[in-house]
Design an enzyme around this catalytic site. Structure first.
Site, PDB file in Angstrom:
ATOM      1  N   ASN A   1      83.038 -48.279   3.374  1.00  0.00           N
ATOM      2  CA  ASN A   1      83.714 -49.578   3.221  1.00  0.00           C
ATOM      3  C   ASN A   1      84.664 -49.902   4.378  1.00  0.00           C
ATOM      4  O   ASN A   1      84.902 -51.067   4.682  1.00  0.00           O
ATOM      5  CB  ASN A   1      84.419 -49.686   1.860  1.00  0.00           C
ATOM      6  CG  ASN A   1      85.527 -48.683   1.675  1.00  0.00           C
ATOM      7  OD1 ASN A   1      85.578 -47.666   2.367  1.00  0.00           O
ATOM      8  ND2 ASN A   1      86.413 -48.929   0.736  1.00  0.00           N
TER       9      ASN A   1
ATOM     10  N   GLU B   1      91.857 -39.309  -0.948  1.00  0.00           N
ATOM     11  CA  GLU B   1      92.163 -40.723  -1.202  1.00  0.00           C
ATOM     12  C   GLU B   1      90.993 -41.235  -2.029  1.00  0.00           C
ATOM     13  O   GLU B   1      89.918 -41.496  -1.495  1.00  0.00           O
ATOM     14  CB  GLU B   1      92.321 -41.430   0.151  1.00  0.00           C
ATOM     15  CG  GLU B   1      93.114 -42.692   0.061  1.00  0.00           C
ATOM     16  CD  GLU B   1      92.221 -43.899  -0.001  1.00  0.00           C
ATOM     17  OE1 GLU B   1      91.914 -44.332  -1.127  1.00  0.00           O
ATOM     18  OE2 GLU B   1      91.822 -44.396   1.070  1.00  0.00           O
TER      19      GLU B   1
ATOM     20  N   CYS C   1      89.293 -49.624  -2.016  1.00  0.00           N
ATOM     21  CA  CYS C   1      89.945 -48.804  -3.055  1.00  0.00           C
ATOM     22  C   CYS C   1      91.184 -49.487  -3.619  1.00  0.00           C
ATOM     23  O   CYS C   1      91.556 -49.252  -4.756  1.00  0.00           O
ATOM     24  CB  CYS C   1      90.363 -47.446  -2.496  1.00  0.00           C
ATOM     25  SG  CYS C   1      88.973 -46.499  -1.934  1.00  0.00           S
TER      26      CYS C   1
ATOM     27  N   GLU D   1      98.527 -40.925   3.891  1.00  0.00           N
ATOM     28  CA  GLU D   1      98.013 -41.185   5.241  1.00  0.00           C
ATOM     29  C   GLU D   1      98.861 -42.280   5.879  1.00  0.00           C
ATOM     30  O   GLU D   1      99.266 -43.230   5.219  1.00  0.00           O
ATOM     31  CB  GLU D   1      96.547 -41.615   5.155  1.00  0.00           C
ATOM     32  CG  GLU D   1      95.673 -40.490   4.589  1.00  0.00           C
ATOM     33  CD  GLU D   1      94.186 -40.791   4.594  1.00  0.00           C
ATOM     34  OE1 GLU D   1      93.797 -41.958   4.466  1.00  0.00           O
ATOM     35  OE2 GLU D   1      93.410 -39.831   4.748  1.00  0.00           O
TER      36      GLU D   1
HETATM   37  C1  SIN Z   1      90.181 -47.947   1.172  1.00  0.00           C
HETATM   38  O1  SIN Z   1      89.525 -48.783   0.576  1.00  0.00           O
HETATM   39  O2  SIN Z   1      89.993 -46.746   0.944  1.00  0.00           O
HETATM   40  C2  SIN Z   1      91.201 -48.277   2.212  1.00  0.00           C
HETATM   41  C3  SIN Z   1      91.743 -49.633   2.146  1.00  0.00           C
HETATM   42  C4  SIN Z   1      92.877 -49.876   3.101  1.00  0.00           C
HETATM   43  O3  SIN Z   1      93.213 -49.020   3.934  1.00  0.00           O
HETATM   44  O4  SIN Z   1      93.464 -50.935   2.982  1.00  0.00           O
END
Ligand code: SIN
Length: 479
Positions: free
Chosen positions: A153, A252, A286, A459
């Site tokens: 993604n 994550e 996410c 992170e």
């Molecule tokens: C993710 O979907 O794992 C990361 C999204 C983001 O860094 O904004």
């Protein structure tokens, strides 16, 4: 086919491009056209990459933080100089609109820049010893070889965010990117080489056998730390595998972000925040809003304005400049969303707009569902698609309870103006990241990560190096 000197078609191990007689196709999710045939790496190549990282570790970890920083800064500069072709490759293999892809390249690069600086600010400590003939000193050292598995993604930024912290800490790095989107990872590798990052420090292994490659990365005795971004279920398996050699892990994982609109919210701002947080990357993030909880007294106003804004979104080829929602990554991802929507409708939800896929493509129409309850499958599961279920609530306490009623704890959002409420709700929500009157929360200066089954570790930010460093205590006696 798209042409660029950043378009590579094989793994990058020890500074060399690997070829193979066996290949796999990388396709554009917009029209399924083949973008590249990539050499299919497996267990052997993954082991080679770990060996290369192990060999490079001593020299890289012994460089000064300033020396590493200079090379990483060059890498950052090259990524930004190549923002346009990198974004085009990303849109072609992943589908997101070009403007979002450009944003992702800058976002990924910002971690390289951030950690190039942050690596110079690793501090040790001294402590009062229990007796006067001793001194206690604490130093921090790189953990060693880091292995990573990253998702489709964010094919650029999820690698950059992990690799930048690892390299700045003095670790070497092996990543297996998703085989649906390996081209962005290989382009990053090419730029690392051009930047002068030494052979073996940054390695990319691309292949379709995720299980076997994952097993090498999680069990190899020379890998000291493993980091993963992806689903909670896969994360649990990988954690178990890492237990065999007691690796340091950071995860994550999935999310189920509530987006709460209280009765004192600026409704127009909430609508805008919900649109960006729900529909960016076609909802395949996410931290995407998963459930919109709206207080009863503002439900009608919010819903009407939100549906109007959703209907104004343009679906299409990410390369077209007026498009703001691209295709989903695959037909199986589309099927999952279709199934969740069907289950909700059977359970009493009402489709206000969208609610179906576009025939013969990977597109799912931006969708809003009303009459949803927090116990429906669509509210309990991570949707990972452009569907916004709206749930109503009466009181602040009820909203907090509904929001927390999930095994996930990655991101949450709420819109309110009362300062007392802002504090109460911020403290009560069991999530690692909270957007308050804000739908976009990710940036290099902030700690990204979750609570509960959304994972562990952080992170980015000043905390981001901790996961890549060992704390060593020196006891100096005989003084
Ligand atoms: C993710 O979907 O794992 C990361 C999204 C983001 O860094 O904004």
């Amino acid at each position: 086919m798209y042409q660029s000197n950043l378009l590579k078609n094989g793994s990058f191990i020890n500074g060399q491009w690997l070829s193979s007689s066996e290949h796999f196709e990388v396709a554009n999710p917009f029209d399924n056209s083949v973008l590249a045939n990539v050499a299919n790496a497996g267990v052997v190549e993954t082991k080679l990459a770990v060996q290369a990282a192990k060999r490079a570790l001593k020299a890289w970890s012994q460089k000064s933080a300033n020396e590493r920083s200079i090379l990483m800064r060059r890498w950052f500069d090259l990524v930004m100089k190549n923002q346009d072709p990198l974004a085009e490759i990303l849109t072609l293999e992943q589908g997101k609109p070009l403007a979002e892809a450009k944003g992702e390249i800058a976002y990924g690069a910002s971690f390289i820049e951030w950690f190039a600086e942050e690596g110079k600010r690793v501090y040790g400590d001294t402590m009062q010893a229990p007796s006067n003939d001793k001194r206690i000193v604490v130093i921090k050292q790189p953990v060693g070889v880091v292995a990573a598995i990253t998702p489709w993604n964010f094919p650029n930024a999820m690698i950059a965010r992990k690799a930048a912290a690892a390299l700045a800490a003095g670790c070497t790095f092996v990543v297996r990117p998703a085989s649906l989107t390996p081209l962005s990872a290989l382009a990053l590798a090419e730029l690392s080489k051009q930047a002068g990052i030494p052979d073996g420090v940054f390695n990319v292994v691309v292949g379709t056998d995720s299980r076997a490659m994952g097993e090498v990365l999680t069990t190899h005795p020379d890998v000291a730390k493993f980091t993963f971004t992806g689903s909670t279920n896969v994360g649990k398996t990988l954690i178990k595998q890492c237990a065999s050699t007691v690796k340091k892990v950071s995860m994550e994982l999935g999310g189920n972000a509530p987006f709460i609109v209280f009765d004192d919210a600026d409704i127009n701002a909430a609508v805008q925040g919900a649109i960006i947080s729900k529909y960016r990357n076609a909802g395949q993030t996410c931290v995407s809003t998963n459930r919109i909880l709206v207080q009863e007294s503002v439900l009608a106003e919010f819903t009407a304005k939100f549906v109007k804004a959703v209907e104004a979104l343009t679906l299409g080829n990410g390369l077209d400049s007026d498009v703001n929602v691209g295709p989903m990554i695959s037909t199986s991802a589309l099927d999952d969303v279709n199934q969740l929507v069907a289950l909700s409708v059977n359970a009493g939800a009402r489709v206000l707009t969208g609610g179906e896929s576009k025939q013969g493509s990977c597109f799912y129409l931006p969708t809003v569902l009303a009459n949803v309850t927090n116990d429906m499958a669509i509210a309990a599961n991570e949707i990972f698609g452009p569907v916004a279920p709206i749930i109503s609530f009466k009181t602040e306490q009820e909203a907090i309870e509904m929001a927390n009623d999930t095994e996930y704890g990655l991101a949450a959002y709420f819109y309110a103006r009362d300062i007392g409420r802002v504090w109460r709700v911020s403290e009560a929500l069991e999530f690692g990241m909270i957007g308050i009157n804000e739908g976009i929360i990710s940036n290099a200066a902030a700690p990204f990560g979750g609570m509960k089954q959304s994972g562990n570790g952080r992170e980015g930010s000043k905390y981001g190096l901790d996961d890549y460093m060992e704390i060593k205590y020196l006891c100096m006696g005989g003084i």
